[in-house]
Write a protein that holds these residues in place. Structure first.
Motif, mmCIF file in Angstrom:
data_model
loop_
_atom_site.group_PDB
_atom_site.id
_atom_site.type_symbol
_atom_site.label_atom_id
_atom_site.label_comp_id
_atom_site.label_asym_id
_atom_site.label_seq_id
_atom_site.Cartn_x
_atom_site.Cartn_y
_atom_site.Cartn_z
ATOM 1 N N UNK A 157 0.799 -1.225 0.000
ATOM 2 C CA UNK A 157 0.000 0.000 0.000
ATOM 3 C C UNK A 157 0.832 1.274 0.000
ATOM 4 N N UNK A 158 2.002 1.238 0.613
ATOM 5 C CA UNK A 158 2.818 2.438 0.774
ATOM 6 C C UNK A 158 4.227 2.178 0.253
ATOM 7 N N UNK A 159 4.625 2.922 -0.752
ATOM 8 C CA UNK A 159 5.983 2.773 -1.276
ATOM 9 C C UNK A 159 6.994 3.237 -0.244
ATOM 10 N N UNK A 160 8.133 2.581 -0.238
ATOM 11 C CA UNK A 160 9.241 2.897 0.656
ATOM 12 C C UNK A 160 8.900 2.636 2.129
ATOM 13 N N UNK A 161 7.923 1.754 2.373
ATOM 14 C CA UNK A 161 7.638 1.281 3.725
ATOM 15 C C UNK A 161 7.881 -0.223 3.713
ATOM 16 N N UNK A 162 8.773 -0.654 4.568
ATOM 17 C CA UNK A 162 9.156 -2.056 4.599
ATOM 18 C C UNK A 162 8.748 -2.653 5.932
ATOM 19 N N UNK A 163 8.385 -3.907 5.903
ATOM 20 C CA UNK A 163 7.876 -4.552 7.104
ATOM 21 C C UNK A 163 8.468 -5.942 7.263
ATOM 22 N N UNK A 164 8.392 -6.410 8.485
ATOM 23 C CA UNK A 164 8.741 -7.779 8.820
ATOM 24 C C UNK A 164 7.422 -8.518 8.980
ATOM 25 N N UNK A 165 7.280 -9.624 8.280
ATOM 26 C CA UNK A 165 6.089 -10.454 8.403
ATOM 27 C C UNK A 165 6.507 -11.764 9.065
ATOM 28 N N UNK A 166 5.879 -12.036 10.191
ATOM 29 C CA UNK A 166 6.189 -13.244 10.957
ATOM 30 C C UNK A 166 5.398 -14.439 10.418
ATOM 31 N N UNK A 167 5.861 -15.640 10.713
ATOM 32 C CA UNK A 167 5.141 -16.836 10.247
ATOM 33 C C UNK A 167 3.673 -16.878 10.690
ATOM 34 N N UNK A 168 3.351 -16.254 11.818
ATOM 35 C CA UNK A 168 1.960 -16.231 12.287
ATOM 36 C C UNK A 168 1.154 -15.088 11.654
ATOM 37 N N UNK A 169 1.750 -14.407 10.652
ATOM 38 C CA UNK A 169 1.134 -13.326 9.868
ATOM 39 C C UNK A 169 1.092 -11.975 10.574
ATOM 40 N N UNK A 170 1.637 -11.854 11.791
ATOM 41 C CA UNK A 170 1.724 -10.533 12.404
ATOM 42 C C UNK A 170 2.820 -9.745 11.697
ATOM 43 N N UNK A 171 2.768 -8.436 11.819
ATOM 44 C CA UNK A 171 3.706 -7.559 11.117
ATOM 45 C C UNK A 171 4.243 -6.496 12.061
ATOM 46 N N UNK A 172 5.443 -6.016 11.737
ATOM 47 C CA UNK A 172 6.047 -4.883 12.418
ATOM 48 C C UNK A 172 6.874 -4.147 11.365
ATOM 49 N N UNK A 173 7.037 -2.858 11.528
ATOM 50 C CA UNK A 173 7.834 -2.124 10.538
ATOM 51 C C UNK A 173 9.283 -2.599 10.610
ATOM 52 N N UNK A 174 9.946 -2.579 9.476
ATOM 53 C CA UNK A 174 11.349 -2.984 9.430
ATOM 54 C C UNK A 174 12.186 -2.098 10.346
ATOM 55 N N UNK A 175 11.940 -0.790 10.339
ATOM 56 C CA UNK A 175 12.697 0.122 11.208
ATOM 57 C C UNK A 175 12.530 -0.239 12.675
ATOM 58 N N UNK A 176 11.306 -0.549 13.066
ATOM 59 C CA UNK A 176 11.064 -0.924 14.456
ATOM 60 C C UNK A 176 11.833 -2.202 14.813
ATOM 61 N N UNK A 177 11.793 -3.196 13.922
ATOM 62 C CA UNK A 177 12.500 -4.458 14.158
ATOM 63 C C UNK A 177 13.996 -4.225 14.248
#
Length: 180
Positions: A157-177
């Protein structure tokens, strides 16, 4: 799974470099663990040299130091038991572990060994993930065991926003991780 293609990742890395005023991706032969708050051990296939430079640019433009074994001047010229000891030490020493998960990396005995070491020292503390990169949307082979690790993706949905997707489908921003 919406993984990056190699071409998409190259474009992202190039744009990040250009936005910082760089016109080319430079490879560094030194590693400074003190230049940022977080450091990442980048597991990769040596066959993916161009992608490695792009990954370094991608993470460095997020304020992260990247450790790449062939850029380490202290590594032996030829692989040996000393190489393995040094790599194991660097995996433990760096804050995070990221597998540049190309088909070549997945086929590499070194990368598989490094993932095992990274799993031992980083999984329980949420400090390991994969960055899957494919030749096209349909060519990333993966391996079943890689499904247990979080993966880096770009937001649909948002360019230049990267995320970590966990096997259980939860997400967190890459920067936060990266910064925890």
């Amino acid at each position: 799974m919406a993984i990056f293609t190699k071409q998409e990742f190259q474009t992202i890395a190039y744009n990040k470099a250009r936005n910082k005023g760089y016109t080319s991706l430079n490879e560094s032969r030194t590693f400074s663990e003190y230049s940022s708050k977080t450091s990442v051990f980048l597991s990769h296939s040596h066959k993916d040299q161009a992608l490695i430079a792009q990954a370094k640019t991608f993470f460095e433009n997020l304020g992260i130091s990247i450790y790449v074994d062939w850029a380490d001047e202290t590594m032996p010229e030829h692989t040996s038991g000393i190489t393995a000891q040094n790599i194991k030490s660097q995996i433990r020493k760096n804050d995070k572990f990221v597998l540049l998960a190309t088909n070549d990396a997945i086929a590499s005995k070194w990368c598989n060994w490094e993932v095992g070491i990274g799993d031992t020292y980083k999984l329980a503390s949420d400090k390991i993930c994969i960055l899957p990169l494919a030749d096209s949307r349909l060519t990333w082979q993966g391996n079943e065991y890689l499904q247990i690790y979080p993966r880096i993706e770009e937001s649909e949905y948002t360019k230049d926003y990267f995320k970590i997707i966990y096997p259980n489908k939860t997400e967190v921003s890459l920067n936060e991780w990266l910064n925890k």
